[in-house]
Each structure stands twice: as structure tokens, then as C-alpha cells.
Design a protein around this motif. Sequence first.
Motif, PDB file in Angstrom:
ATOM      1  N   GLU A  95      34.226  50.573  39.284  1.00 29.17           N
ATOM      2  CA  GLU A  95      32.754  50.492  39.256  1.00 29.17           C
ATOM      3  C   GLU A  95      32.224  49.184  38.698  1.00 29.17           C
ATOM      4  O   GLU A  95      31.166  48.724  39.083  1.00 29.17           O
ATOM      5  CB  GLU A  95      32.152  51.652  38.436  1.00 29.17           C
ATOM      6  CG  GLU A  95      32.213  52.982  39.118  1.00 29.17           C
ATOM      7  CD  GLU A  95      33.471  53.737  38.705  1.00 29.17           C
ATOM      8  OE1 GLU A  95      34.491  53.067  38.414  1.00 29.17           O
ATOM      9  OE2 GLU A  95      33.445  54.956  38.683  1.00 29.17           O
ATOM     10  N   ILE A  96      32.950  48.568  37.756  1.00 23.03           N
ATOM     11  CA  ILE A  96      32.411  47.347  37.159  1.00 23.03           C
ATOM     12  C   ILE A  96      32.257  46.253  38.213  1.00 23.03           C
ATOM     13  O   ILE A  96      31.283  45.500  38.201  1.00 23.03           O
ATOM     14  CB  ILE A  96      33.259  46.873  35.953  1.00 23.03           C
ATOM     15  CG1 ILE A  96      32.540  45.688  35.269  1.00 23.03           C
ATOM     16  CG2 ILE A  96      34.676  46.506  36.333  1.00 23.03           C
ATOM     17  CD1 ILE A  96      33.087  45.323  33.916  1.00 23.03           C
ATOM     18  N   PHE A  97      33.180  46.204  39.162  1.00 24.52           N
ATOM     19  CA  PHE A  97      33.090  45.168  40.200  1.00 24.52           C
ATOM     20  C   PHE A  97      31.982  45.503  41.206  1.00 24.52           C
ATOM     21  O   PHE A  97      31.253  44.629  41.652  1.00 24.52           O
ATOM     22  CB  PHE A  97      34.440  45.007  40.909  1.00 24.52           C
ATOM     23  CG  PHE A  97      35.560  44.731  39.945  1.00 24.52           C
ATOM     24  CD1 PHE A  97      35.660  43.490  39.324  1.00 24.52           C
ATOM     25  CD2 PHE A  97      36.494  45.708  39.632  1.00 24.52           C
ATOM     26  CE1 PHE A  97      36.684  43.238  38.428  1.00 24.52           C
ATOM     27  CE2 PHE A  97      37.510  45.463  38.733  1.00 24.52           C
ATOM     28  CZ  PHE A  97      37.613  44.226  38.126  1.00 24.52           C
ATOM     29  N   ASN A  98      31.873  46.783  41.556  1.00 20.87           N
ATOM     30  CA  ASN A  98      30.788  47.197  42.452  1.00 20.87           C
ATOM     31  C   ASN A  98      29.433  46.879  41.829  1.00 20.87           C
ATOM     32  O   ASN A  98      28.528  46.373  42.490  1.00 20.87           O
ATOM     33  CB  ASN A  98      30.860  48.704  42.722  1.00 20.87           C
ATOM     34  CG  ASN A  98      32.048  49.050  43.591  1.00 20.87           C
ATOM     35  OD1 ASN A  98      32.490  48.228  44.381  1.00 20.87           O
ATOM     36  ND2 ASN A  98      32.578  50.247  43.425  1.00 20.87           N
ATOM     37  N   ALA A  99      29.309  47.201  40.543  1.00 21.61           N
ATOM     38  CA  ALA A  99      28.028  46.988  39.869  1.00 21.61           C
ATOM     39  C   ALA A  99      27.665  45.510  39.890  1.00 21.61           C
ATOM     40  O   ALA A  99      26.528  45.132  40.181  1.00 21.61           O
ATOM     41  CB  ALA A  99      28.104  47.491  38.426  1.00 21.61           C
ATOM     42  N   MET A 100      28.638  44.674  39.600  1.00 26.54           N
ATOM     43  CA  MET A 100      28.347  43.261  39.432  1.00 26.54           C
ATOM     44  C   MET A 100      28.119  42.547  40.774  1.00 26.54           C
ATOM     45  O   MET A 100      27.311  41.635  40.852  1.00 26.54           O
ATOM     46  CB  MET A 100      29.500  42.606  38.678  1.00 26.54           C
ATOM     47  CG  MET A 100      29.185  41.207  38.220  1.00 26.54           C
ATOM     48  SD  MET A 100      30.573  40.469  37.375  1.00 26.54           S
ATOM     49  CE  MET A 100      30.123  40.628  35.690  1.00 26.54           C
ATOM     50  N   HIS A 101      28.814  42.964  41.804  1.00 30.31           N
ATOM     51  CA  HIS A 101      28.807  42.157  43.029  1.00 30.31           C
ATOM     52  C   HIS A 101      28.097  42.797  44.220  1.00 30.31           C
ATOM     53  O   HIS A 101      28.124  42.249  45.316  1.00 30.31           O
ATOM     54  CB  HIS A 101      30.243  41.786  43.407  1.00 30.31           C
ATOM     55  CG  HIS A 101      30.909  40.954  42.358  1.00 30.31           C
ATOM     56  ND1 HIS A 101      30.611  39.626  42.159  1.00 30.31           N
ATOM     57  CD2 HIS A 101      31.808  41.271  41.399  1.00 30.31           C
ATOM     58  CE1 HIS A 101      31.324  39.155  41.133  1.00 30.31           C
ATOM     59  NE2 HIS A 101      32.056  40.141  40.659  1.00 30.31           N
ATOM     60  N   THR A 102      27.504  43.961  44.031  1.00 33.76           N
ATOM     61  CA  THR A 102      26.718  44.527  45.131  1.00 33.76           C
ATOM     62  C   THR A 102      25.316  44.852  44.625  1.00 33.76           C
ATOM     63  O   THR A 102      25.132  45.162  43.450  1.00 33.76           O
ATOM     64  CB  THR A 102      27.359  45.822  45.678  1.00 33.76           C
ATOM     65  OG1 THR A 102      27.497  46.744  44.595  1.00 33.76           O
ATOM     66  CG2 THR A 102      28.700  45.560  46.296  1.00 33.76           C
ATOM     67  N   VAL A 103      24.336  44.740  45.500  1.00 37.06           N
ATOM     68  CA  VAL A 103      22.952  44.995  45.088  1.00 37.06           C
ATOM     69  C   VAL A 103      22.660  46.488  45.250  1.00 37.06           C
ATOM     70  O   VAL A 103      23.007  47.073  46.243  1.00 37.06           O
ATOM     71  CB  VAL A 103      21.973  44.178  45.943  1.00 37.06           C
ATOM     72  CG1 VAL A 103      20.528  44.525  45.573  1.00 37.06           C
ATOM     73  CG2 VAL A 103      22.233  42.710  45.745  1.00 37.06           C
ATOM     74  N   VAL A 109      41.431  48.505  35.529  1.00 35.41           N
ATOM     75  CA  VAL A 109      40.123  49.002  35.098  1.00 35.41           C
ATOM     76  C   VAL A 109      39.489  49.810  36.233  1.00 35.41           C
ATOM     77  O   VAL A 109      39.880  49.684  37.393  1.00 35.41           O
ATOM     78  CB  VAL A 109      39.158  47.860  34.682  1.00 35.41           C
ATOM     79  CG1 VAL A 109      39.715  47.069  33.516  1.00 35.41           C
ATOM     80  CG2 VAL A 109      38.855  46.935  35.842  1.00 35.41           C
ATOM     81  N   HIS A 110      38.495  50.626  35.865  1.00 33.88           N
ATOM     82  CA  HIS A 110      37.775  51.381  36.888  1.00 33.88           C
ATOM     83  C   HIS A 110      37.068  50.415  37.840  1.00 33.88           C
ATOM     84  O   HIS A 110      36.555  49.373  37.420  1.00 33.88           O
ATOM     85  CB  HIS A 110      36.737  52.297  36.234  1.00 33.88           C
ATOM     86  CG  HIS A 110      37.346  53.487  35.570  1.00 33.88           C
ATOM     87  ND1 HIS A 110      36.596  54.514  35.069  1.00 33.88           N
ATOM     88  CD2 HIS A 110      38.637  53.815  35.312  1.00 33.88           C
ATOM     89  CE1 HIS A 110      37.396  55.431  34.543  1.00 33.88           C
ATOM     90  NE2 HIS A 110      38.632  55.035  34.676  1.00 33.88           N
ATOM     91  N   ARG A 135      38.873  55.401  41.801  1.00 33.27           N
ATOM     92  CA  ARG A 135      39.706  54.248  42.131  1.00 33.27           C
ATOM     93  C   ARG A 135      39.755  53.235  40.982  1.00 33.27           C
ATOM     94  O   ARG A 135      38.777  53.053  40.254  1.00 33.27           O
ATOM     95  CB  ARG A 135      39.171  53.556  43.384  1.00 33.27           C
ATOM     96  CG  ARG A 135      39.173  54.520  44.568  1.00 33.27           C
ATOM     97  CD  ARG A 135      39.168  53.857  45.888  1.00 33.27           C
ATOM     98  NE  ARG A 135      38.188  52.794  46.024  1.00 33.27           N
ATOM     99  CZ  ARG A 135      37.950  52.190  47.180  1.00 33.27           C
ATOM    100  NH1 ARG A 135      38.618  52.547  48.257  1.00 33.27           N
ATOM    101  NH2 ARG A 135      37.064  51.233  47.260  1.00 33.27           N
ATOM    102  N   VAL A 162      41.101  49.164  39.896  1.00 39.22           N
ATOM    103  CA  VAL A 162      41.513  47.848  40.379  1.00 39.22           C
ATOM    104  C   VAL A 162      42.545  47.299  39.401  1.00 39.22           C
ATOM    105  O   VAL A 162      42.294  47.227  38.192  1.00 39.22           O
ATOM    106  CB  VAL A 162      40.307  46.890  40.483  1.00 39.22           C
ATOM    107  CG1 VAL A 162      40.773  45.483  40.822  1.00 39.22           C
ATOM    108  CG2 VAL A 162      39.317  47.390  41.531  1.00 39.22           C
TER     109      VAL A 162
END
Lengths: 452, 89
Positions: free
Chosen positions: B81-89, B78-79, B2, B4
Motif C-alpha cells: 500500500e505504501i507504494f500505491n499511496a505514494m505513486h497513484t492519485v 513491506v506492505h 500483497r 513488495v
Amino acid sequence: MINTGDILETIKMIREEHLDIRTITMGISLRDCAAEDMNRLCTRIYDKITKTAEHLVRTGEDIERDFGIPIINKRISVTPIAIVADACGARDYTPIAQTLDRAAAVTGVNFIGGFSALVHKGFTPGDRALIDSIPEALASTERVCSSVNVATTKAGINMDAVALMGGVIKKAAYLTRDRDSIGPAKLVVFANVPEDNPFMAGAFHGVGEPDCAINVGVSGPGVVRSAIARAGDCSLAELSEIIKRTAFKITRVGQLVANEASARLGVPFGIVDLSLAPTPEVGDSVAHILEEMGLACCGGPGTTAALAMLNDAVKKGGVMASSQVGGLSGAFIPVSEDAGMIDAVRAGVLHLDKLEAMTAVCSVGLDMIAIPGDTSEETICAIIADEISIGVANNKTTACRLIPAYGCKVGDEVEFGGLLGSAPVMEVGRTSPARFIARGGRIPAPIHSLRN
Amino acid sequence: MRAVITVIGHDTVGIIAKTSAVLSRHNVNILDITQSVLGDIFAMVMFADISACSVPFRDLQNELEALGTEIGVQISAVHEEIFNAMHTV
């Protein structure tokens, strides 16, 4: 699913607050390159580096594009050359530095670190040859970085090595006098040097490391500063929480990039270095964070306390975001590379003595500081000894990157360009430490080194 | 996989239509769209499935950026993953 606010926050951090990955550094072991003949040694080194790092820069650029996060530097660190070259018997290691420079140019990296020696307890013939070759090596190359570890908490301080470094630094400055004495800007003298540091100029690939490893250094002073600004007049405990949360987010991006680089290059992931690394660009300054915390100017009273809190919060926030933490991990205070530090020196608020105190509570040390060109060798050695003692006594890394700018006086400015920035020449103490330095020998390890 | 896609800029007619047209042409399925207009600043976030994208991701990014320049907004893809990495623990 991630919410829109989080996505826009990330984009704002990257576009407006200079969030970036400061470096992907590939550590490469050269231990299998040792040879008795200098030409053969250089050929092996060149071949190993250019083959191993062939795809490093392109992979870094691909990751940058795929995730929309700038990766400022792609770099290489290698086994300390003094170890690799000991067997070749040569007295001049400059040809090896030139080989590293060519390999760096071919692979497209902007710096290669590891023209280094670990002499905290004494010298091998190779260590001496390397140290003697540093000035010419730095003058005749563009991308090569050098470091010498002169002390550890376990071994004490090799004052014979400290006594050599004043002369090495001055000679490196003299040989590059036509380029604002840039030579010593690529030379770091360390205590307790980490073996997996991705940041230049002190990076090398330690002897306990695998054949190859990917280490990543994060950054983001601008993001931390903006978060503090948004928090307004909250208490310091609340501020610490805000810094921790911000450091967590920054470091998670570093971990993501490290995992991707490791997978795409087929090289083991080493560490993420949790550092706040400034650049000379406006909005990317550690000094400005301290000022946002409430100081009128970096270097004034309160600076050490604010920096200690910042450094601690960055580590606490970052450590949970990464599976392996290493390197230097802490806030950097390189004077020439930080717009706020430069302004504080120009304003007459930030002095060498305060910088020394600040290094007791953060990484790394007296970094990128221009001093008058006529500073004596002994004085440079004694400044190094002071700084190294802080590291040894406090069981932490400290370092010196001093630039005695040839022909320059206090108040002059030297310009190194790019990430190395520009530096106002700072005043140093003028009383003579010559007798102390001339004694030589080793300062014994402190009592608290006996931890077994 | 996915991606964004974010569009930020002054609100004008047809931003979503033009962006969606590029995605549709390259067989990218839109999973979710949220948008907000604050004053005259338009912010749209689009989640899209790029697994069946008919061109390399790099080309899709370039095309969207070019569209952004043409209609006066910033578009980035962008992919996720960068948002998942930054905003989820």
C-alpha cells in the motif's frame, strides 16, 4: 501494478533522503476529568490518558514495520489544562504537569502537549494559575510541553498576557539553568493557535475536537531538497511544480499512516499536517532547501521570496493528497533543530530580524531561538508582541519559542540534545520597549477580522 | 494481501534462489519479479501474495533481513500500500 522505478524511488527517499512520518499524535479530551479536588483531578487525568493511549506506541511501531516507513515520534496532546483544572480552585498546577509526565512515561510517548491556556481575550482564575505554574511545571518534568495563545485575528492581542510571558520564560530558563535553560524550549506563545496541531511543543487537543483523534505530521525536507537538486537549472515555475509533486508523495504516506493508525486504534482520524519539519541531522534541513533553490546562504537576500514559494508549493502539493488537512501546515524554521539554520547563524548571515520577516510567509514563528540570558523581560515581551502582530494582521498562526539561555552571551552555544538540537545565542535589539509593554490592555482586532 | 520485497546490493550468485527459498518455505506465492543490474549493483523487486503466509509478517521480514545480512545485500519486505499511496492519485 506499480513499476520498479517508483518502488526504488520510495526506498531511496526513506533510506537516503530521511523521508519519515514525524509524528503520530493522539489528541485526548480531558474535559470529563474536571474535579474540585486536586488529587482526584490528577487521578482522573492519569487514568484517562493511560487507558486511551495504552496501545499508541506499539501500534505506531507496528505500522512503521509493516510499511517500512520510520515514524519518529508518538505523542499525546490533551485539552488545555487551564480549562480542565479551573474547577479545582488550586493556585499551583505543577502537580498536574507531573501527572501528565508520569502518564507520558507509562504510555511510552516522548512528549505530551497541553499544559496550556487560551487567553487571547482575557484570563480566568485557572488561566492565571496555569501561567504562573509554567516555569516550575517545565522544570520539574521531562516530557510536558506548554503553550499559551495570547492573540487571535478575531480578538486582537491580549497585551496583559504578553507582558506576563517575558517573566514566565525567563523564570523557566533560570529554573533549568543547569540544563542549558531547556525549560522555555518546551513553551510556545501563540497567535491564532490551531486546535489540532500534532507538532510539539505547541500541540493541544482543542475544545471543538472529539473525545479522541489521531493527527499525523509529515516531514521530508531532505526529499524536497534532493528533488530540487535533480531538477538542475530550471525556472522557478518548474521548481514549484517539482516541489508540489514531491509534497504530494510525502503527504500521501502521511495519509496512509493516519488511516492505518485510526483503524488499528479504533480512534477517528483528525488531520494530516502538511509540514516540512527539519531535524538537526545532516540532510534534513529547510535552510538547505532554500540554498538548493539558489541562495548562497539561508538568511541572505532572496530568503523570504524562496521560502514563500516553497511554503506555498508544499501546501498546494499536499492538500490533494490528504482528505483532511489541518494543524500548522507549512515549512518550519526552528533554528536549533535545523543544521542549515545553525550554520547560517554561525556564519553571521541569519539574524533575528530576517527570521521575523520569514515568519510572515511560512509557519510558524520565531522558533527555538537562543538569546542572551540577560535579555530583559520587557524585550522578550516586545519580541513576542512583534511576532504575534504578524500572525494577527495576516490571519495566520505565528508563535515564539525563545530561550534566554542563563549566563550565556551572543556567540555562545547551548545544547538541548536530541530533536531539540543546539543553538547559537543570537543578538537581540537593546533599546527599551518597557513603556510600551507596561501600558497593558488589548490591542484591538484588525479591521479585516470583521468578515461577516 | 500483497507485499513488495526489494533486494539491493552487489550482484552475486544465488540471490533470487535464496530469497525465493525463504518465501517458498513460508507459503508465500511470488506474483511477479523484475530485476535490473546496473554495473555490479543488483536491484530486484518482487511482488508476493502473503495472504497464506505460514508465519506472522514480522517474522518473514526478520528472516529476509537476516538473509540479506548473510549474503551482503539489503532485503526489505513491506506492505504494497505504501507504494500505491505514494505513486497513484
